[in-house]
Scaffold this active site. Structure first.
Site, mmCIF file in Angstrom:
data_model
loop_
_atom_site.group_PDB
_atom_site.id
_atom_site.type_symbol
_atom_site.label_atom_id
_atom_site.label_comp_id
_atom_site.label_asym_id
_atom_site.label_seq_id
_atom_site.Cartn_x
_atom_site.Cartn_y
_atom_site.Cartn_z
ATOM 1 N N ASN A 129 0.871 -1.075 0.073
ATOM 2 C CA ASN A 129 -0.122 0.061 -0.021
ATOM 3 C C ASN A 129 0.857 1.324 0.013
ATOM 4 O OD1 ASN A 129 -2.499 -1.477 0.032
ATOM 5 N ND2 ASN A 129 -1.989 -1.868 2.146
ATOM 6 N N SER A 132 5.193 5.237 -3.991
ATOM 7 C CA SER A 132 5.537 6.564 -4.015
ATOM 8 C C SER A 132 5.698 7.108 -2.613
ATOM 9 C CB SER A 132 4.654 7.440 -4.875
ATOM 10 O OG SER A 132 4.834 6.948 -6.180
ATOM 11 N N GLU A 363 12.162 2.787 -8.687
ATOM 12 C CA GLU A 363 12.849 3.786 -8.218
ATOM 13 C C GLU A 363 12.225 5.029 -8.226
ATOM 14 O OE1 GLU A 363 17.093 3.196 -7.748
ATOM 15 O OE2 GLU A 363 16.893 0.737 -8.233
ATOM 16 N N THR A 365 8.577 7.025 -9.638
ATOM 17 C CA THR A 365 8.023 7.084 -11.077
ATOM 18 C C THR A 365 8.459 8.563 -11.737
ATOM 19 O OG1 THR A 365 5.982 8.195 -10.141
ATOM 20 C CG2 THR A 365 5.820 5.799 -10.445
#
Ligand SMILES: Cc1cc2nc3c(=O)[nH]c(=O)nc-3n(C[C@H](O)[C@H](O)[C@H](O)COP(=O)(O)OP(=O)(O)OC[C@H]3O[C@@H](n4cnc5c(N)ncnc54)[C@H](O)[C@@H]3O)c2cc1C
Length: 380
Positions: A129, A132, A363, A365
């Site tokens: 979950n 980013s 690594e 977006t």
């Protein structure tokens, strides 16, 4: 900044190129189709110093700079993006974290095994979950005397099942507070640590991507890296270096797709002439060559700053963002240049097309790179 390749960089690139031609190229499609993760290839690359490119010789590594590292990742990725991705994750994430933030005892114990390819490394930040938004992680490490008890799951981890060792970032403080996570080294075989589901992916299929599960996994405090609460800050630094390697991975894929397209466009005849004679095709090649060169210059700039120990958060994000988008564009155009043949597995470009997409996601977006770049330019 010096852009001409020096002799060392040229030689190191040649070693990687020869290895890729002999030991990777013949098996690329077989590994891709079966999603086989060829662990033995990494042990072999370790013998050539490719598994510890940035690790000082004192710890068993090749002791080279980021410029040579970029050359290595590019040469391998030109032939197979999956092997390039795994090599990048091993070198700059797991090994890179221990190199930058491990204490002397941890470095002496783990770096020689990682740098020689005896062991394969994994690095776990992402969770089901929280990708980013990694700082909001749910995996916890709770102090118990001289140990820590880790509970939770990490997802999308390169070598999540096959890694002999993992660097794991777990929450040691309250959610959404600064300094709430800490990095630990966990060896495979530690009770409570297991590999979970392996992902069935669009591309990069020979690079293993899997869950890591922690169920009351007890690790000694001696395996903690740095201060309690420093895990996320460390991760951001590790990712700065990691982004240079994803830029290099992108460059390798883009160059592979470009070189294949250039050759094909001269060999394929339509209307009694090579298709490279058509302006529509030649302009695609011109765009590819220009954008690849721009991506390479950005990547080398970030590598040069990193070598000199200067802050390069913005430059690494720019290189990763631009090079990865170029890889997607170039490999998309490559399929177009190959026409129907490009849509089959008999030619290499469909694989570059599938593999390239990972570069705009892993690594951080492209959207996250733009946030990093914007923050750096606005708050300067
Ligand atoms: C093949 C592969 C290998 C990987 N290897 C590793 C590994 O070894 N270790 C590891 O820790 N992780 C690894 N990852 C995880 C990878 O880093 C994450 O997938 C990536 O960070 C994105 O996170 P997410 O997938 O959860 O997407 P999300 O964070 O859910 O993002 C979904 C979409 O929303 C956008 N978005 C999110 N937040 C914002 C925002 N604030 N503003 C604008 N847009 C936003 C994103 O850009 C994206 O388009 C790997 C992933 C893949 C696919």
């Amino acid at each position: 900044m010096e852009f001409a390749q020096n002799e060392v960089t040229r030689q190191v690139g040649e070693v990687a190129r020869d290895f890729a031609r002999q030991h990777i190229k013949p098996y690329v499609m077989q590994w891709d189709e079966t999603q086989e993760f060829p662990a033995q290839v990494f042990h072999e690359m370790g013998k050539l110093g490719l598994m510890g490119v940035l690790v000082p010789e004192a710890y068993g590594g090749a002791g080279l700079s980021y410029v040579e590292y970029v050359a290595v990742i590019q040469e391998i990725a030109k032939v197979c993006g999956s092997i390039g991705l795994s090599l990048a994750a091993h070198n700059s994430l797991c090994t890179g974290h221990i190199l930058q933030f491990g204490n002397e005892e941890q470095k002496k114990k783990y770096l020689p095994k990682l740098a020689t390819g005896e062991w394969l490394g994994a690095w776990g930040l992402t969770e089901p979950n929280t990708g980013s938004d990694a700082a909001n992680m749910k995996t916890t490490a709770v102090r118990d005397g001289n140990d820590w008890i880790i509970n939770g799951a990490k997802s999308w981890i390169t070598h999540g099942k096959s890694g002999n060792i993992a660097v794991v970032v777990a929450r040691t403080g309250e959610p959404r507070t600064s300094g709430n996570s800490t990095a630990f080294i966990v060896e495979r075989g530690t009770p409570g640590f297991s590999g979970g589901k392996k992902e069935n992916k669009l591309g990069m299929r020979a690079s293993e991507t899997a869950e890591m599960i922690f169920d009351n996994c007890r690790v000694s405090d001696s395996l903690r890296m740095g201060e309690v609460g420093d895990g996320f800050r460390q991760s951001l630094k590790v990712l700065d270096g990691g982004r240079i390697s994803i830029a290099a991975l992108s460059l390798g894929i883009a160059k592979g797709a470009y070189e294949a397209s250039l050759q094909y466009s001269k060999e394929r005849h339509q209307f009694d002439q090579p298709i490279s004679n058509f302006q529509a095709i030649s302009f695609k090649l011109a765009d590819m060559a220009t954008e690849i060169m721009a991506a390479e210059l950005l990547t080398l700039q970030a590598a040069d700053l990193k070598n000199r120990g200067e802050k390069m958060t913005k430059e690494a994000a720019m290189a990763k963002y631009y090079a990865s988008e170029v890889a997607v564009k170039v490999s998309t155009d490559a399929v177009q240049i190959f026409g129907g043949y490009g849509y089959t597995k008999d030619y290499p470009v469909e694989k570059y097309y599938r593999d390239s997409k990972l570069c705009t996601i892993g690594e951080g977006t492209s959207e996250i790179q733009k946030i990093v770049i914007a923050r750096e330019v606005i708050n300067k």
